[in-house]
Design a protein around this motif. Structure first.
Motif, PDB file in Angstrom:
ATOM      1  N   ALA A 101      -4.802   6.107  -1.167  1.00  0.00           N
ATOM      2  CA  ALA A 101      -3.788   5.062  -1.304  1.00  0.00           C
ATOM      3  C   ALA A 101      -3.943   4.309  -2.616  1.00  0.00           C
ATOM      4  O   ALA A 101      -4.998   4.319  -3.242  1.00  0.00           O
ATOM      5  CB  ALA A 101      -3.878   4.089  -0.128  1.00  0.00           C
ATOM      6  N   ILE A 102      -2.850   3.658  -2.981  1.00  0.00           N
ATOM      7  CA  ILE A 102      -2.840   2.758  -4.125  1.00  0.00           C
ATOM      8  C   ILE A 102      -2.431   1.392  -3.589  1.00  0.00           C
ATOM      9  O   ILE A 102      -1.354   1.258  -2.995  1.00  0.00           O
ATOM     10  CB  ILE A 102      -1.830   3.205  -5.202  1.00  0.00           C
ATOM     11  CG1 ILE A 102      -2.079   4.647  -5.619  1.00  0.00           C
ATOM     12  CG2 ILE A 102      -1.892   2.263  -6.401  1.00  0.00           C
ATOM     13  CD1 ILE A 102      -0.945   5.257  -6.449  1.00  0.00           C
TER      14      ILE A 102
ATOM     15  N   GLY B  54      -6.447   7.695 -12.457  1.00  0.00           N
ATOM     16  CA  GLY B  54      -7.225   6.819 -11.584  1.00  0.00           C
ATOM     17  C   GLY B  54      -6.392   5.802 -10.833  1.00  0.00           C
ATOM     18  O   GLY B  54      -6.820   4.665 -10.645  1.00  0.00           O
ATOM     19  N   LEU B  55      -5.214   6.209 -10.378  1.00  0.00           N
ATOM     20  CA  LEU B  55      -4.352   5.279  -9.642  1.00  0.00           C
ATOM     21  C   LEU B  55      -4.886   4.958  -8.254  1.00  0.00           C
ATOM     22  O   LEU B  55      -4.749   3.834  -7.779  1.00  0.00           O
ATOM     23  CB  LEU B  55      -2.937   5.851  -9.516  1.00  0.00           C
ATOM     24  CG  LEU B  55      -2.128   6.009 -10.798  1.00  0.00           C
ATOM     25  CD1 LEU B  55      -0.760   6.618 -10.486  1.00  0.00           C
ATOM     26  CD2 LEU B  55      -1.968   4.681 -11.505  1.00  0.00           C
ATOM     27  N   PHE B  56      -5.480   5.949  -7.583  1.00  0.00           N
ATOM     28  CA  PHE B  56      -5.966   5.709  -6.226  1.00  0.00           C
ATOM     29  C   PHE B  56      -7.097   4.678  -6.261  1.00  0.00           C
ATOM     30  O   PHE B  56      -8.078   4.827  -6.975  1.00  0.00           O
ATOM     31  CB  PHE B  56      -6.479   7.002  -5.587  1.00  0.00           C
ATOM     32  CG  PHE B  56      -5.392   7.991  -5.262  1.00  0.00           C
ATOM     33  CD1 PHE B  56      -4.248   7.608  -4.582  1.00  0.00           C
ATOM     34  CD2 PHE B  56      -5.513   9.317  -5.632  1.00  0.00           C
ATOM     35  CE1 PHE B  56      -3.250   8.528  -4.278  1.00  0.00           C
ATOM     36  CE2 PHE B  56      -4.531  10.246  -5.331  1.00  0.00           C
ATOM     37  CZ  PHE B  56      -3.388   9.846  -4.654  1.00  0.00           C
TER      38      PHE B  56
ATOM     39  N   LYS C   8       0.848  -1.198   0.000  1.00  0.00           N
ATOM     40  CA  LYS C   8       0.000   0.000   0.000  1.00  0.00           C
ATOM     41  C   LYS C   8       0.878   1.242   0.000  1.00  0.00           C
ATOM     42  O   LYS C   8       1.688   1.438   0.899  1.00  0.00           O
ATOM     43  CB  LYS C   8      -0.906  -0.016   1.231  1.00  0.00           C
ATOM     44  CG  LYS C   8      -1.851   1.180   1.326  1.00  0.00           C
ATOM     45  CD  LYS C   8      -2.683   1.128   2.593  1.00  0.00           C
ATOM     46  CE  LYS C   8      -3.743   0.083   2.562  1.00  0.00           C
ATOM     47  NZ  LYS C   8      -4.880   0.371   1.702  1.00  0.00           N
ATOM     48  N   LEU C   9       0.694   2.062  -1.031  1.00  0.00           N
ATOM     49  CA  LEU C   9       1.373   3.350  -1.119  1.00  0.00           C
ATOM     50  C   LEU C   9       0.333   4.408  -0.755  1.00  0.00           C
ATOM     51  O   LEU C   9      -0.605   4.656  -1.513  1.00  0.00           O
ATOM     52  CB  LEU C   9       1.899   3.560  -2.542  1.00  0.00           C
ATOM     53  CG  LEU C   9       2.977   4.614  -2.751  1.00  0.00           C
ATOM     54  CD1 LEU C   9       4.252   4.234  -1.988  1.00  0.00           C
ATOM     55  CD2 LEU C   9       3.285   4.766  -4.225  1.00  0.00           C
ATOM     56  N   THR C  10       0.480   4.981   0.448  1.00  0.00           N
ATOM     57  CA  THR C  10      -0.498   5.938   0.953  1.00  0.00           C
ATOM     58  C   THR C  10       0.049   7.359   0.838  1.00  0.00           C
ATOM     59  O   THR C  10       1.116   7.660   1.381  1.00  0.00           O
ATOM     60  CB  THR C  10      -0.846   5.640   2.430  1.00  0.00           C
ATOM     61  OG1 THR C  10      -1.323   4.303   2.533  1.00  0.00           O
ATOM     62  CG2 THR C  10      -1.904   6.603   2.946  1.00  0.00           C
ATOM     63  N   PHE C  11      -0.687   8.202   0.131  1.00  0.00           N
ATOM     64  CA  PHE C  11      -0.307   9.598  -0.048  1.00  0.00           C
ATOM     65  C   PHE C  11      -0.945  10.423   1.064  1.00  0.00           C
ATOM     66  O   PHE C  11      -2.172  10.424   1.208  1.00  0.00           O
ATOM     67  CB  PHE C  11      -0.755  10.099  -1.420  1.00  0.00           C
ATOM     68  CG  PHE C  11       0.123   9.606  -2.543  1.00  0.00           C
ATOM     69  CD1 PHE C  11       1.039  10.453  -3.145  1.00  0.00           C
ATOM     70  CD2 PHE C  11       0.048   8.290  -2.967  1.00  0.00           C
ATOM     71  CE1 PHE C  11       1.869   9.997  -4.168  1.00  0.00           C
ATOM     72  CE2 PHE C  11       0.864   7.825  -3.988  1.00  0.00           C
ATOM     73  CZ  PHE C  11       1.782   8.679  -4.590  1.00  0.00           C
TER      74      PHE C  11
ATOM     75  N   SER D 281      -8.607   3.673   0.395  1.00  0.00           N
ATOM     76  CA  SER D 281      -8.737   4.811   1.320  1.00  0.00           C
ATOM     77  C   SER D 281      -9.397   5.994   0.632  1.00  0.00           C
ATOM     78  O   SER D 281      -9.011   7.140   0.826  1.00  0.00           O
ATOM     79  CB  SER D 281      -7.365   5.216   1.885  1.00  0.00           C
ATOM     80  OG  SER D 281      -6.728   4.124   2.485  1.00  0.00           O
ATOM     81  N   LEU D 282     -10.408   5.726  -0.173  1.00  0.00           N
ATOM     82  CA  LEU D 282     -11.055   6.759  -0.977  1.00  0.00           C
ATOM     83  C   LEU D 282     -12.092   7.569  -0.206  1.00  0.00           C
ATOM     84  O   LEU D 282     -12.520   8.621  -0.667  1.00  0.00           O
ATOM     85  CB  LEU D 282     -11.713   6.122  -2.207  1.00  0.00           C
ATOM     86  CG  LEU D 282     -10.766   5.357  -3.131  1.00  0.00           C
ATOM     87  CD1 LEU D 282     -11.551   4.672  -4.246  1.00  0.00           C
ATOM     88  CD2 LEU D 282      -9.701   6.266  -3.701  1.00  0.00           C
ATOM     89  N   GLU D 283     -12.498   7.093   0.965  1.00  0.00           N
ATOM     90  CA  GLU D 283     -13.572   7.745   1.702  1.00  0.00           C
ATOM     91  C   GLU D 283     -13.090   8.872   2.609  1.00  0.00           C
ATOM     92  O   GLU D 283     -13.885   9.688   3.034  1.00  0.00           O
ATOM     93  CB  GLU D 283     -14.348   6.715   2.527  1.00  0.00           C
ATOM     94  CG  GLU D 283     -13.527   5.990   3.595  1.00  0.00           C
ATOM     95  CD  GLU D 283     -12.544   4.959   3.074  1.00  0.00           C
ATOM     96  OE1 GLU D 283     -11.521   4.742   3.740  1.00  0.00           O
ATOM     97  OE2 GLU D 283     -12.765   4.367   2.007  1.00  0.00           O
TER      98      GLU D 283
END
Length: 132
Positions: free
Chosen positions: A101-102, A88-90, A74-77, A93-95
């Motif tokens: 994150a990806i 649309g990489l993400f 998980k790559l979390t920005f 954790s969209l909410e």
């Protein structure tokens, strides 16, 4: 098994190297590839090791973290919700109102061009916030 981070004199880069080596499977390969792309996208990136074992990449603030789990890397920005994501990489954790994150699974191909653009956008956001 050696406990990563047990040596106080190890640099964050050495600890990340050790994590990648310890994984010894597809997760290590993906984490290593993501790390290389982050460094290519931002040669001034600073590597850190936080929260007892999480690789962190920063430039004028946190860019992203690289967490490894059994079935995902998980790559979390940190400020992902404020970033444009035209490719649309993400996908995780969209909410939340802040992070995005990806999740990378075994066999996933990394869209290198889109990921580098996202990293550069995160750096630009951090540096503009510092100026403002």
């Amino acid at each position: 098994m050696k406990k990563i981070g047990s040596k106080k004199n190890e640099s964050p880069a050495q600890l990340i190297d050790a994590r990648i080596e310890e994984l010894d499977d597809w997760r290590g390969e993906i984490l290593s590839g993501l790390r290389a792309l982050i460094k290519q996208a931002d040669p001034e990136v600073v590597e850190e090791w936080k929260w007892r074992g999480v690789p962190v990449w920063s430039h004028a603030g946190m860019i992203c973290t690289g967490e490894t789990y059994k079935t995902v890397v998980k790559l979390t920005f940190a400020k992902g919700a404020s970033l444009e994501d035209p490719s649309g990489l993400f996908n995780s954790s969209l909410e939340g109102n802040t992070r995005r994150a990806i999740d990378f699974h075994e066999g996933d191909k990394i869209d290198e061009k889109a990921l580098k653009a996202l990293i550069r956008a995160a750096v630009a956001l951090n540096t503009s916030a510092r100026r403002g």
